[in-house]
Structure formats: C-alpha cells, structure tokens
Design a protein around this motif. Structure first.
Motif, PDB file in Angstrom:
ATOM      1  N   ILE A  42       0.767  -1.353  -0.055  1.00  0.00           N
ATOM      2  CA  ILE A  42      -0.190   0.128   0.150  1.00  0.00           C
ATOM      3  C   ILE A  42       0.775   1.090   0.048  1.00  0.00           C
ATOM      4  O   ILE A  42       0.602   2.416  -0.663  1.00  0.00           O
ATOM      5  N   HIS A  43       1.896   1.037   0.441  1.00  0.00           N
ATOM      6  CA  HIS A  43       2.894   2.337   0.574  1.00  0.00           C
ATOM      7  C   HIS A  43       3.382   2.705  -0.926  1.00  0.00           C
ATOM      8  O   HIS A  43       3.292   3.545  -1.290  1.00  0.00           O
ATOM      9  N   PHE A  44       3.485   1.325  -1.716  1.00  0.00           N
ATOM     10  CA  PHE A  44       4.131   1.630  -3.131  1.00  0.00           C
ATOM     11  C   PHE A  44       2.666   1.958  -3.920  1.00  0.00           C
ATOM     12  O   PHE A  44       3.049   2.680  -4.866  1.00  0.00           O
ATOM     13  N   VAL A  45       1.270   1.709  -3.416  1.00  0.00           N
ATOM     14  CA  VAL A  45       0.368   1.943  -4.153  1.00  0.00           C
ATOM     15  C   VAL A  45       0.135   3.677  -4.171  1.00  0.00           C
ATOM     16  O   VAL A  45      -0.195   4.204  -5.062  1.00  0.00           O
ATOM     17  N   HIS A  46       0.483   4.136  -2.923  1.00  0.00           N
ATOM     18  CA  HIS A  46       0.336   5.652  -2.855  1.00  0.00           C
ATOM     19  C   HIS A  46       1.350   6.298  -3.750  1.00  0.00           C
ATOM     20  O   HIS A  46       1.117   7.203  -4.240  1.00  0.00           O
ATOM     21  N   ARG A  47       2.603   5.680  -3.596  1.00  0.00           N
ATOM     22  CA  ARG A  47       3.673   6.224  -4.566  1.00  0.00           C
ATOM     23  C   ARG A  47       3.305   6.263  -6.247  1.00  0.00           C
ATOM     24  O   ARG A  47       3.342   7.255  -6.718  1.00  0.00           O
ATOM     25  N   HIS A  48       2.447   4.984  -6.503  1.00  0.00           N
ATOM     26  CA  HIS A  48       2.059   5.075  -7.732  1.00  0.00           C
ATOM     27  C   HIS A  48       1.067   6.324  -8.127  1.00  0.00           C
ATOM     28  O   HIS A  48       0.974   6.661  -9.142  1.00  0.00           O
ATOM     29  N   LEU A  49       0.068   6.225  -6.980  1.00  0.00           N
ATOM     30  CA  LEU A  49      -1.085   7.365  -7.282  1.00  0.00           C
ATOM     31  C   LEU A  49      -0.727   8.678  -7.330  1.00  0.00           C
ATOM     32  O   LEU A  49      -1.325   9.532  -7.543  1.00  0.00           O
ATOM     33  N   GLY A  50       0.769   8.986  -6.683  1.00  0.00           N
ATOM     34  CA  GLY A  50       1.344  10.195  -6.818  1.00  0.00           C
ATOM     35  C   GLY A  50       1.076  11.048  -5.543  1.00  0.00           C
ATOM     36  O   GLY A  50       0.950  12.169  -5.680  1.00  0.00           O
ATOM     37  N   HIS A  51       0.441  10.293  -4.249  1.00  0.00           N
ATOM     38  CA  HIS A  51       0.242  10.987  -3.119  1.00  0.00           C
ATOM     39  C   HIS A  51       0.993  10.341  -1.900  1.00  0.00           C
ATOM     40  O   HIS A  51       1.432   8.882  -2.122  1.00  0.00           O
ATOM     41  N   SER A  52       0.845  10.830  -0.847  1.00  0.00           N
ATOM     42  CA  SER A  52       1.330   9.958   0.127  1.00  0.00           C
ATOM     43  C   SER A  52       0.041   9.833   1.240  1.00  0.00           C
ATOM     44  O   SER A  52      -0.445  10.780   1.544  1.00  0.00           O
ATOM     45  N   ALA A  53       0.166   8.859   2.008  1.00  0.00           N
ATOM     46  CA  ALA A  53      -0.609   8.451   3.126  1.00  0.00           C
ATOM     47  C   ALA A  53      -0.229   9.264   4.236  1.00  0.00           C
ATOM     48  O   ALA A  53       0.773   9.550   4.534  1.00  0.00           O
ATOM     49  N   VAL A  54      -1.428   9.704   4.977  1.00  0.00           N
ATOM     50  CA  VAL A  54      -1.033  10.517   6.393  1.00  0.00           C
ATOM     51  C   VAL A  54      -1.224   9.407   7.421  1.00  0.00           C
ATOM     52  O   VAL A  54      -2.324   8.999   7.578  1.00  0.00           O
TER      53      VAL A  54
END
Length: 604
Positions: free
Chosen positions: A564-576
């Motif tokens: 899921i960390h990599f998913v956020h990077r792929h989508l172009g944003h960061s999880a808070v």
C-alpha cells in the motif's frame, strides 16, 4: 446430530427444548461469557428493554442476524430445527449472557433459533448501535468477538447448520464440501453411499440420487447441485452490490497478504475492494495453529486470525466479495485496470494488488483421485480431524504446514505417520515444530519415504510407500491421507499479461522490469519498477504468489502492508499516518468521492 450428544464439558443435552427450562449451558473456552453489571449498563445506554414470554422467538434459523440480545432475566434456548420433529437444544443462556455467534458480525443468516423458555426481559441492541459502542469500549468489543469466534467453532464441530447430501465419488459434492469447510460454515455431510438418512431425505423431497448433490436448509429450502456462489448467497456471505464497480485499489485474494493490504489501504482512505475465489484466509486459514507469528506467544489458529483480520478490514470500510474468481486483467485507457471475473462481471481500479497465494500441489499417484475429498485431504481442519478418532493417518510433506497438521491430527488420531521425501526435517521446517513433532508419542517420522500408490475402493485402506534410498516398498494401514507438498500459484489467468517465472509465480521489482516487453512504460513515468511492483505499473504482487517471497504468514502480511505504501507512490500521493478520509489523498479530488469511511468498529 442426535439429541443425546454433547460437547466436552457441557454435560447431557436435553432431547427437547421444553426439558431445558432451568438448565444453563456452562461456559466453554470463553464462548459463553457473562457480562458484568457495568458492561450491561453500558449496553443499556444504546439499547431498549423488551419483555419476553415463553416461546417468543428472538432469532429465527435461516434469517439474517440483525439484532444483539442480552438476557436480563429468564432463560433463552438456542435450538436447531425448531418446530420440526428433529428439534433439539444446543445451548441455554440465562441472565448476563448474550445471544449470537459469528454470523451476527457478518450479517449472515442464523444457523439456529433463539427462543424464550422462561418469561423474562432482554436488552435489544441494533448492530449499528453495537458497533458504535465497541468503537468506544474495546473491552466489550473483545468479549463479543472472542465469544462469537468460539461459538462458530462449536457449531462447526457439532454439525449444526445446513446439510449436503451427495456421493463421496461426486466432484460436485467434494466442491461444495470444500467450499463449506474453507468458509467455516456449520454444516453436515450426508454420504449418499453409506448414510441411511440419505435415502429417507431423498424420498421426503421427491428427488433421485442422480439429482444430487443437494443442499437442504431447515427442510424448507432445497438447492440442486448449487454453484458456490448460490450457496454463498443462501448463507449470506459478503458480496458487492450490483453497481459501484470502480475504486482506488482492487485486491485479488484474501489470505494474510491480501487482508493486510486491505486493512492498510482502507485505513488510509483508499476505496478498497477485496475479491476471493474460495474463502477468506487462504491456505493460512486452514492452519490448526500458527505458533511463530509475532504477538501471539501461545499461537493462534488460522481461522481465528482470518476472522479477526476480516473484521478489522471491515472496520475501516474495505469491501469483501466471495466467491469471485478472476479470469483476466487488462489496462484501461484512463490509467486504470479492469479485472474480469468468471461470472461475467468486471471491476475497475487505479491499482491492483495480486495476493492469490498458492495452493498445495496435488499428489500424482495411482488410486488417489477417487478418494480426494473423502479420505485424501489438502487441509487439516476440525472437519477432517473428527473422522480420525479411531484410525491411524498419514501426512505427506516436510514444511511447516505439514508439521502443524501432524501436531493437530495427533490430538485426534491414535497414530500419525509423517512421510518426508528428504533426509531430514531441518531443510524446510522450523526448529520449534521439529522439536514438538519428534517428541510427540503418537507421531512417527519416516524420512526418505514417498507414496507410490493409494489403495482403497470406498475409503483409504493402505498406502504403498517406498524408501527412495533402498527401493524397498512397504504398506501402511491408514484411513486418511493429508497432503502438504510444494505449492503452486493460481496465475494461469495472468499468463501473457504480466511477467511470470518458470514456475508461474509473479515476478516483481528489477526482475519484472527486466522481463517487461515494453520497457518504455517505465521511462515514460520517470521511475523504475518498485520492489513489489509487477511488469505492469500499478499492479503489485504480495505473499506466496510472488516469486522469491518467504512463504510465512508474517512476511505475507508485511508485504501486504508494504504494497500500500507503493500504491500511494504510484498514485502520486502520500498516506498520512493515523488518518482516513480525503486528507490521505490530498490533491486528488477524483479519488475522494469514492472513499468509504468507517462503517463498523469491531476490534476498535
């Protein structure tokens, strides 16, 4: 189940419900806790009191469980086959006890009827109110969860629920039984070949043996050779609504890796859907006890770990649907992917996490196919173990799964033969398991041993095994065979779409990028393939299905979370960290309308 049978520690069970007026089932392994006055008072703030007269029905077998009841005074009997000649009492609860089992938390149908036997009063709490309360009171939430898990296990062991009538030689009978067992659904199998009850039931419903297998529910519902999906809908297993087939993350598979990915994705505000072809938990869900999982010093069963993870994913709003078998994956023009399913449906998502796990390889020896599902098994659960109380059994395999199965079965069978092809257990089994296996008085470890033939017509009678050093054959008199050999991935539907290794496992990271037939896709994104990313940008693989992964529950769960960390990077944003909702995807207004906020609060 006949009325004179009882569970360990319960004492005799009355034949008829009206014989149990002043008798209460003792607590068994924490399955029937009594709430304290303070806990009852907390619940009373969220519910309503209701008087009950004798024979008032609180929960009816076959209907969805939508209400949580706490007994304030009087007694409530939990009855199977209520109102029929086969009616019998399963439990009786008095003041301070609550009514419900795992189906209550999932919205499944009830496998019993709860009926008042003495006049009294109950506290009525809706599921929404209960979810709100347990989000505020973790103690009550944990009590309810533990009790519901324990009650489901007792129902399973007791053979309550629906009935499957079919021949042990029928592939469809084996399919239905496997689906019920893997989903931990209370049921009883009636063998068309040997059970006298089968003939009487067929006459009652006016059907012939050729129309089997049948699923019978309370003598009022009969399904002729239903699909897994039809059985799932009858029981109320989770499914997706007709619309809303579009989201941020689609997770294919619900073993430890898939469920971990679901928990982290949904908790970080991503619209998350999980699809599963067979049953939540994957192979780990069939493990009798996992003892090397961090945080569980006394071990935890695969079933309990699965149920806790499913409820935790639901807590954050992840949607789970089964049975839904993926058949195709294709990129879509607007930077999405579309996954197609065997029922003709499709789901689109901005990122896909492949977590299908792997399945134990079928043992290919003469005579085995006819006995698979009856005497030959690829999992060791309470269903199979109950058939092994008087006869010796054999387990094939040298890994942790085989070791866990051996120790579990040794608690039932008088003798367990562990057949290992190699020269020692050290190569693939953890030290803690080796020590327990080698010390157990009912276990015989046979190294350098391979099965060459399975012998038996209706049931397993003998195994022909060979010493692969000397070539000497011998016969083992066993009645069940459990196979835990090497795993193989279920990735046929991905061939030609993403890069696979020579054994069919999914390549990720640099290996996937190197195998990619269109390397320009990475140059166009200005980045390289991420660690858990496949040869398609935005498609990730985790757990046992991933090439080179460590085949352990903890590592699978870790990979699911990391994906899921990599998913956020792929989508172009960061999880808070610690947030849900639109703040987790700030700057992406096209995502926020699809975010599902918390809908339930189990394990709050």
């Amino acid at each position: 189940m006949s009325g004179d049978q009882s569970l360990p520690g319960e004492g005799p069970v009355p034949e008829k419900a009206d014989e149990a007026a002043f008798w209460e089932t003792p607590d068994i392994h924490g399955a029937y806790p009594r709430l304290t006055e303070d806990q009852t008072a907390r619940l009373a703030e969220h519910g309503q009191r209701r008087t009950m007269a004798p024979n008032d029905v609180l929960i009816r077998e076959g209907e969805r469980c939508e209400t949580f009841f706490v007994v304030l005074s009087g007694t409530v009997a939990v009855v199977e086959d209520y109102g029929t000649p086969e009616e019998h009492v399963l439990r009786v609860h008095g003041p301070g006890r609550f009514i419900g089992e795992l189906g209550l938390l999932y919205g499944q149908v009830a496998f019993y009827t709860a009926v008042a036997r003495e006049p009294g009063e109950v506290l009525v709490v809706s599921l929404d109110q209960l979810r709100h309360l347990v989000s505020q009171d973790a103690t009550i939430g944990d009590i309810v969860l533990r009790a519901c898990l324990g009650r489901r296990a007792l129902l399973v062991g007791q053979g309550a629920g629906f009935r499957i009538i079919g021949s042990r030689y029928s592939p469809d009978t084996r399919r239905l039984r496997e689906f019920a067992v893997r989903n931990r659904l209370p049921h009883r199998w009636i063998d068309l070949e040997t059970d006298e009850e089968a003939e009487e039931l067929l006459r009652r419903f006016g059907v012939g043996p050729a129309e089997t297998p049948l699923v019978i529910w309370r003598d009022t519902t009969l399904l002729r050779n239903p699909s897994n999906a039809e059985l799932a809908r009858l029981i109320g297993l989770p499914s997706l609504p007709a619309g809303n087939r579009h989201g941020d993350v689609l997770i294919v598979g619900s073993g430890p890796a898939g469920l971990a990915a679901a928990v982290y994705a949904a908790s970080e505000g991503l619209s998350t859907t999980v699809v599963e072809a067979m049953a939540t938990g994957g192979q780990a869900g069939t493990s009798s006890r996992i003892e090397n999982l961090l945080g569980f010093p006394s071990g935890i069963s695969g079933a309990e770990l699965t149920e806790r993870a499913v409820l935790q994913a639901d807590k954050f709003g992840a949607r789970i649907s089964l049975p839904l078998e993926a058949t195709g994956l294709q990129p879509k023009g607007d930077d999405h992917y579309v996954v197609a399913f065997a029922d003709g449906s499709e789901i689109a998502a901005r990122a896909v996490v492949l977590a299908m796990g792997a399945r134990y390889r079928r043992l290919q020896v003469p005579g085995i196919e006819a006995l698979e599902g009856t005497s030959v098994h690829y999992s060791a659960t309470v269903y199979e173990a109950q058939q092994c109380r008087t006869d010796p059994v054999a387990v094939v395999g040298g890994g942790n799964s085989a070791g866990q199965a051996v120790l579990f079965l040794a608690g039932y069978a008088p003798k367990v033969h562990l057949l290992v092809r190699g020269a020692s257990l050290e190569a693939n089994m953890s030290r803690y398991l080796i020590d327990q296996v080698e010390r157990h008085p009912r276990v015989e470890v046979m190294l350098h041993t391979e099965v060459t033939e399975v012998i038996g017509r209706e049931v397993l009678e003998e195994l022909d095994v060979v010493d692969n050093r000397t070539g000497v054959h011998r016969r083992l008199a066993v009645r069940s065979l459990f196979v835990f050999t090497g795993a193989e991935p279920h990735t046929e539907w991905l061939a030609g779409t993403i890069a696979l290794d020579s054994r069919g496992f999914v390549l990720t990271g640099p290996e996937a990028q190197e195998a990619c037939t269109s390397p320009e896709v990475w140059h166009g994104r200005g980045r390289s393939c991420m660690t858990l990313e496949t040869s398609l940008p935005g498609v990730f693989a985790v757990g046992d299905v991933r090439s080179g992964s460590v085949k352990r529950v903890a590592s699978a769960a870790g990979e699911g979370a990391m994906a899921i960390h990599f998913v956020h990077r792929h989508l172009g944003h960061s999880a808070v960290p610690g947030t849900t909702g639109t703040s987790a995807v700030a700057g992406h207004s096209d995502v926020s309308p699809r975010i599902r906020h918390k809908e339930s609060a189990w394990l709050g």
